[in-house]
Design an enzyme around this catalytic site. Structure first.
Site, PDB file in Angstrom:
ATOM      1  N   ARG A   1      45.019 -11.657 -30.578  1.00  0.00           N
ATOM      2  CA  ARG A   1      45.364 -10.330 -30.961  1.00  0.00           C
ATOM      3  C   ARG A   1      43.842  -9.716 -30.702  1.00  0.00           C
ATOM      4  O   ARG A   1      42.887 -10.464 -31.364  1.00  0.00           O
ATOM      5  CB  ARG A   1      45.964 -10.130 -32.248  1.00  0.00           C
ATOM      6  CG  ARG A   1      45.940  -8.672 -32.776  1.00  0.00           C
ATOM      7  CD  ARG A   1      45.956  -8.769 -34.147  1.00  0.00           C
ATOM      8  NE  ARG A   1      47.189  -9.302 -34.773  1.00  0.00           N
ATOM      9  CZ  ARG A   1      47.348  -9.902 -35.853  1.00  0.00           C
ATOM     10  NH1 ARG A   1      46.379 -10.176 -36.734  1.00  0.00           N
ATOM     11  NH2 ARG A   1      48.599 -10.443 -36.288  1.00  0.00           N
TER      12      ARG A   1
ATOM     13  N   ASP B   1      43.961 -14.233 -39.045  1.00  0.00           N
ATOM     14  CA  ASP B   1      43.305 -13.190 -38.980  1.00  0.00           C
ATOM     15  C   ASP B   1      41.878 -13.318 -39.014  1.00  0.00           C
ATOM     16  O   ASP B   1      41.394 -14.182 -39.448  1.00  0.00           O
ATOM     17  CB  ASP B   1      43.524 -12.123 -40.230  1.00  0.00           C
ATOM     18  CG  ASP B   1      44.821 -11.544 -40.009  1.00  0.00           C
ATOM     19  OD1 ASP B   1      45.423 -11.276 -38.797  1.00  0.00           O
ATOM     20  OD2 ASP B   1      45.328 -10.862 -41.055  1.00  0.00           O
TER      21      ASP B   1
ATOM     22  N   ARG C   1      39.694  -1.119 -45.496  1.00  0.00           N
ATOM     23  CA  ARG C   1      39.373  -1.287 -44.269  1.00  0.00           C
ATOM     24  C   ARG C   1      40.135  -0.662 -43.181  1.00  0.00           C
ATOM     25  O   ARG C   1      39.540  -0.629 -42.135  1.00  0.00           O
ATOM     26  CB  ARG C   1      39.506  -3.111 -44.106  1.00  0.00           C
ATOM     27  CG  ARG C   1      38.353  -3.859 -44.844  1.00  0.00           C
ATOM     28  CD  ARG C   1      38.119  -5.184 -44.457  1.00  0.00           C
ATOM     29  NE  ARG C   1      39.478  -6.056 -44.907  1.00  0.00           N
ATOM     30  CZ  ARG C   1      39.875  -6.480 -46.082  1.00  0.00           C
ATOM     31  NH1 ARG C   1      38.905  -6.298 -46.938  1.00  0.00           N
ATOM     32  NH2 ARG C   1      40.693  -7.114 -46.242  1.00  0.00           N
TER      33      ARG C   1
END
Length: 305
Positions: free
Chosen positions: A182, A132, A286
């Site tokens: 991604r 991520d 978030r």
């Protein structure tokens, strides 16, 4: 108003006191609607149920504010354990992780040791691991680690954020690595010096990098709940005769369930981003800060559940 709400949720996401309170009481107050369980065994049951409906998963052990070597190593062991459970149970799932939970802010040697351990387990069990992306201050380190690991492991991907001015350059720099990417809008509070402040500009840039990565021939995970972005991706598919095998849609566990089902029915691969663990608070805040419209998605998710 939108910016005020965004700043509010980002402020909450970094509040250590609220995080501790949420760890203690969160699952009593609705966290279970959007977090799949406290441990991987609980999450595995949710993964299996979604697999049976045709969805694939990426599972994420939530972790915030890791600041010791022992915590980082414990987080790495949890990732390895998740990979082993995925393999043992025959689950259609990948793994997502944050480098800060593995020691990024402590030392390069520590985070690399942990990543090698995790990726080796992924390689042995045929599980893809996605790194991520976090805030801008950690971007360079994250990309450097990704490119270093990609030279040794095929089962590693990462994330690029459309709200950053530099994202097109980063995408082209990664292209030679044939990356599994991604693509997201972005969820951290960043300076206008490095990121687009306006939603319309972020959306425009998001469309640009989706097209750019697809036409580069790289596998693309379009991670969004935005109808306009989804429609745009479908139009690219038709216009450029892009195979459905080259991309997927990714959505958050517990949000826009009907849309997820509809996309699956239309023949698209839909991967559900499924977090688990008791350290859920920063993650949820978030998600709400990404776009205030997500608050509406959350409320709809609650009442449609």
């Amino acid at each position: 108003m939108e910016q005020i709400m965004r700043n509010f949720f980002l402020f909450l996401s970094n509040n250590k006191t609220l995080t501790k309170v949420a760890k203690k009481y969160g699952f009593r107050f609705g966290a279970s609607r959007f977090v799949a369980g406290v441990n991987i065994q609980e999450a595995a049951q949710k993964i299996k149920a979604l697999n049976e409906k045709g969805f694939v998963i990426t599972v994420d052990h939530l972790g915030e504010f890791i600041d010791s070597e022992s915590e980082a190593k414990q987080s790495a062991e949890e990732c390895v354990k998740a990979i082993e459970v995925i393999a043992k149970e025959g689950l259609q799932s990948e793994l997502s992780l944050k480098l800060t939970s593995l020691g990024l802010d402590i030392s390069h040697e520590l985070v690399m040791e942990n990543m090698h351990k995790i990726l080796q387990a992924g390689k042995e069990n045929d599980v893809i691991v996605t790194i991520d992306m976090e805030d801008y201050a950690r971007l360079e380190k994250t990309l450097h680690i990704f490119t270093s690991l990609k030279q040794e492991y095929d089962n590693v991907g990462t994330v690029l954020q459309a709200y950053l001015y530099r994202v097109e350059e980063d995408l082209e720099a990664l292209n030679p690595y044939n990356p599994y990417l991604r693509l997201v809008k972005g969820a951290y509070k960043e300076s206008e010096k490095v990121a687009f402040p306006n939603k319309s500009d972020v959306d425009k840039n998001y469309k640009k990098i989706i097209k750019q990565n697809l036409l580069n021939g790289n596998y693309t995970a379009v991670a969004t709940h935005d109808d306009e972005i989804i429609t745009y991706t479908k139009e690219l598919e038709q216009t450029y005769q892009i195979s459905k095998e080259q991309f997927e849609f990714q959505m958050l566990y517990g949000i826009r369930l009907e849309l997820q089902k509809q996309l699956l029915k239309e023949g698209y691969k839909v991967r559900v981003y499924m977090p688990y663990g008791d350290d859920w608070f920063g993650y949820n805040m978030r998600r709400l800060a990404e776009r205030p419209a997500n608050v509406a998605f959350v409320l709809k998710g609650i009442f449609k559940k």
